[in-house]
Design an enzyme around this catalytic site. Structure first.
Site, short mmCIF file in Angstrom:
data_model
loop_
_atom_site.label_atom_id
_atom_site.label_comp_id
_atom_site.label_asym_id
_atom_site.label_seq_id
_atom_site.Cartn_x
_atom_site.Cartn_y
_atom_site.Cartn_z
N HIS A 206 0.81 -1.23 0.00
CA HIS A 206 0.00 0.00 0.00
C HIS A 206 0.84 1.27 0.00
O HIS A 206 0.29 2.36 -0.08
CB HIS A 206 -0.94 0.02 1.20
C1 UD1 Z 1 -2.08 5.33 5.97
C2 UD1 Z 1 -0.76 5.80 6.61
C3 UD1 Z 1 0.28 4.71 6.47
C4 UD1 Z 1 -0.22 3.39 7.01
C5 UD1 Z 1 -1.53 3.05 6.30
C6 UD1 Z 1 -2.11 1.74 6.78
C7 UD1 Z 1 -0.32 8.20 6.49
C8 UD1 Z 1 0.52 9.22 5.85
N1 UD1 Z 1 -0.25 6.98 5.95
O1 UD1 Z 1 -1.84 5.18 4.58
O2 UD1 Z 1 1.43 5.09 7.22
O3 UD1 Z 1 0.75 2.40 6.77
O4 UD1 Z 1 -2.46 4.10 6.56
O5 UD1 Z 1 -3.27 1.42 6.06
O6 UD1 Z 1 -0.97 8.47 7.45
N2 UD1 Z 1 -9.23 4.66 1.83
C9 UD1 Z 1 -10.44 4.02 1.80
N3 UD1 Z 1 -11.03 3.67 2.99
C10 UD1 Z 1 -10.47 3.94 4.18
C11 UD1 Z 1 -9.23 4.60 4.20
C12 UD1 Z 1 -8.62 4.95 3.04
O7 UD1 Z 1 -10.99 3.74 0.74
O8 UD1 Z 1 -11.06 3.59 5.22
C13 UD1 Z 1 -8.56 5.00 0.57
C14 UD1 Z 1 -8.87 6.39 0.08
O9 UD1 Z 1 -8.90 6.36 -1.31
C15 UD1 Z 1 -7.66 7.18 0.53
C16 UD1 Z 1 -6.55 6.16 0.41
O10 UD1 Z 1 -7.15 4.92 0.75
O11 UD1 Z 1 -7.45 8.32 -0.22
C17 UD1 Z 1 -5.38 6.42 1.27
O12 UD1 Z 1 -5.75 6.55 2.64
P1 UD1 Z 1 -4.82 7.41 3.66
O13 UD1 Z 1 -5.35 7.32 5.03
O14 UD1 Z 1 -4.60 8.77 3.10
O15 UD1 Z 1 -3.42 6.69 3.55
P2 UD1 Z 1 -3.03 5.14 3.56
O16 UD1 Z 1 -2.48 4.82 2.23
O17 UD1 Z 1 -4.15 4.30 4.08
#
Ligand code: UD1
Length: 363
Positions: A206
Site C-alpha cells: 500500500h
Molecule cells: C495510511 C498511513 C500509512 C499506514 C496506512 C495503513 C499516512 C501518511 N499513511 O496510509 O502510514 O501504513 O495508513 O493502512 O498516514 N481509503 C479508503 N477507505 C479507508 C481509508 C482509506 O478507501 O477507510 C482509501 C482512500 O482512497 C484514501 C486512500 O485509501 O485516499 C489512502 O488513505 P490514507 O489514510 O490517506 O493513507 P493510507 O495509504 O491508508
C-alpha cells in the site's frame, strides 16, 4: 486524576491503542479519553478492529476522511484543537507514524499539553516517506518517548533528545499479537479460502512509492508472476492499491495472474491466522515486519529501507527492494532454507502497554 487523550486514526493504530486502553484500567488515577480521527473509516479498515480487539467505542470521532496530506492533516488539526480546548487533558498520547499522529501531537504541543509518543525513535532515513516526516516531527515535540527497539534509543540520542524523556518499553503491537494468538486460531480463513498451512504466500502492498508508480508496481508484478508459479499468493488489498490498479492500467495484467488471489482487506484475527500459516509474506508494511518476526514466518520487505532493523538482525525479515530478480531470488532462498525460531527482540513480551501505563500513572 491524569487525563489522557489517546489518538487513533488509521488501521495500524488500532492494534497499538487496544492494549493501552486495557492497561489503563489497572491505574485508578488515569482517566483515558479515546479519540478516533476518522482517517480510516471503511468497516474493514476500522470498525472491525474495534470489535475484534475489544477497543472501547471512541468518545469522539472527528470524521476527517481522506484527502491530500495537507488537507487531511489540517482537517484533523482544526477539529482536534476544539477537543483539546474542551477536555483540557494532561497528556495527548499518539501512536505510530500516520498523519493523525503528527496532526494531534502538533495541536497538543501548541496548546502546551504534554505529548507522549508510542513507537518513538524509528527511522528509515528516507524523507520521501510521509511516515518518516511524521516520525521525526512527532518525536521532536514529544515529552515522553516510548521506544520499541534499540535502534530507536540510538536514533533519539543522535537527535539530541533528552534521555530522561525516553523509555524503552517494548512493542504494543506485539502485545496485541500475543493476546490474540489463540483467538486467531479459531478463524476459519484458511478453510474459507481452501488453503493449507505452508501452502501459500501472503502479499500486502500500500506504500505510495510502490503502488502509485506504474514502473515499480510493474516490477513487483513480474516477481509475482514467478512466485505464483510456485505457490499461490493471497493478497488482501488495501483500498488505495485497488483504486490504483485501473488508474495505472495494470488491472488486466493482475487479472492474468491466475494464482494471485486478491481479496478484501481482512480483520485482525483472520489476517493473523493467514500470516501465521503462510510460507512467505511479501509486504511493504511496517507492522507486518514485526508480526512475522514473532510468528517465525519469512518476511520479504519490498522496500529499500526499514525503520525496524531489529526485525532483520533478530527476526525473519529480509529487505529486498523492488527489483524483480532480487525479489524472486530472495523468495527462492526462503523456500530453500529451514527457518529456525529466531530470537525474540528484547521486551517484545506482551507487556509493553503495562510499562507505558505505569510510567504515565506516575507523571
Ligand atoms: C495510511 C498511513 C500509512 C499506514 C496506512 C495503513 C499516512 C501518511 N499513511 O496510509 O502510514 O501504513 O495508513 O493502512 O498516514 N481509503 C479508503 N477507505 C479507508 C481509508 C482509506 O478507501 O477507510 C482509501 C482512500 O482512497 C484514501 C486512500 O485509501 O485516499 C489512502 O488513505 P490514507 O489514510 O490517506 O493513507 P493510507 O495509504 O491508508
Amino acid at each position: 486524576m491524569i487525563k489522557i487523550i489517546n489518538i487513533c486514526g488509521a488501521r495500524p493504530n488500532f492494534m497499538k491503542i487496544a492494549p493501552l486502553m486495557r492497561a489503563y484500567r489497572n491505574h485508578g488515577n488515569i482517566d483515558p479519553v479515546l479519540v478516533h480521527t476518522g482517517q480510516h473509516y471503511d468497516e474493514r479498515m476500522s470498525d472491525l478492529f474495534f470489535r475484534q480487539l475489544d477497543i472501547p467505542e471512541p468518545d469522539l470521532n472527528l470524521e476527517v476522511g481522506s484527502g491530500s496530506h495537507a488537507k487531511q492533516t489540517a482537517e484533523i488539526m482544526t477539529r482536534f484543537e476544539q477537543v483539546v480546548n474542551d477536555h483540557e487533558p494532561d497528556w495527548v498520547l499518539v501512536v505510530g507514524d500516520v498523519n493523525s499522529t503528527i496532526a494531534c501531537a502538533l495541536v497538543a504541543s501548541k496548546l502546551h499539553v504534554r505529548v507522549a509518543h508510542v513507537e518513538a525513535g524509528l527511522r528509515s532515513f528516507d524523507r520521501h516517506m510521509p511516515e518518516e516526516i511524521n516520525r521525526v516531527l512527532t518525536d521532536s515535540i514529544s515529552d515522553l518517548l516510548f521506544v520499541t527497539e534499540p535502534s530507536g534509543l540510538e536514533n533519539l540520542k543522535n537527535e539530541g533528545v533528552a534521555p530522561e524523556k525516553v523509555h524503552f518499553v517494548g512493542n504494543v503491537m506485539i502485545d496485541t499479537l500475543r493476546a490474540n494468538r489463540e483467538k486467531a486460531e479459531q478463524s476459519s480463513i484458511l478453510a474459507n479460502l481452501g488453503l493449507e498451512r505452508g501452502g501459500y504466500n501472503v502479499a500486502t502492498l500500500h506504500r505510495p512509492s510502490n503502488v502509485d508508480d506504474p514502473e515499480t508496481l510493474g516490477r513487483i508484478l513480474t516477481a509475482f508472476e514467478a512466485i505464483e508459479a510456485d505457490l499461490p499468493i493471497v493478497f488482501p488489498m488495501h483500498p488505495r492499491t485497488r483504486n490504483n490498479l485501473t488508474k495505472l492500467g495494470v488491472a488486466d495484467r493482475v487479472a492474468a495472474l491466475k494464482n494471485l488471489r486478491i481479496i478484501e482487506p481482512l480483520g485482525y484475527l483472520d489476517f493473523l491466522k493467514l500470516t501465521a500459516n503462510a510460507a512467505v509474506v511479501l509486504t511493504d508494511s511496517g507492522g507486518i515486519q514485526e508480526e512475522t518476526t514473532i510468528l517465525g514466518v519469512w518476511c520479504l520487505t519490498l522496500r529499500e529501507n526499514t525503520e525496524r532493523p531489529v526485525t532483520m538482525t533478530e527476526g525473519t525479515n529480509r529487505l529486498v527492494g523492488t527489483d524483480s530478480t532480487r525479489i524472486i531470488e530472495a523468495y527462492r532462498a526462503c523456500r530453500a532454507a529451514r527457518l529456525d525460531a529466531p530470537p525474540v527482540p528484547e521486551k517484545w513480551d506482551g507487556r509493553a502497554a503495562e510499562r507505558i501505563a505505569e510510567i504515565l500513572s506516575g507523571c
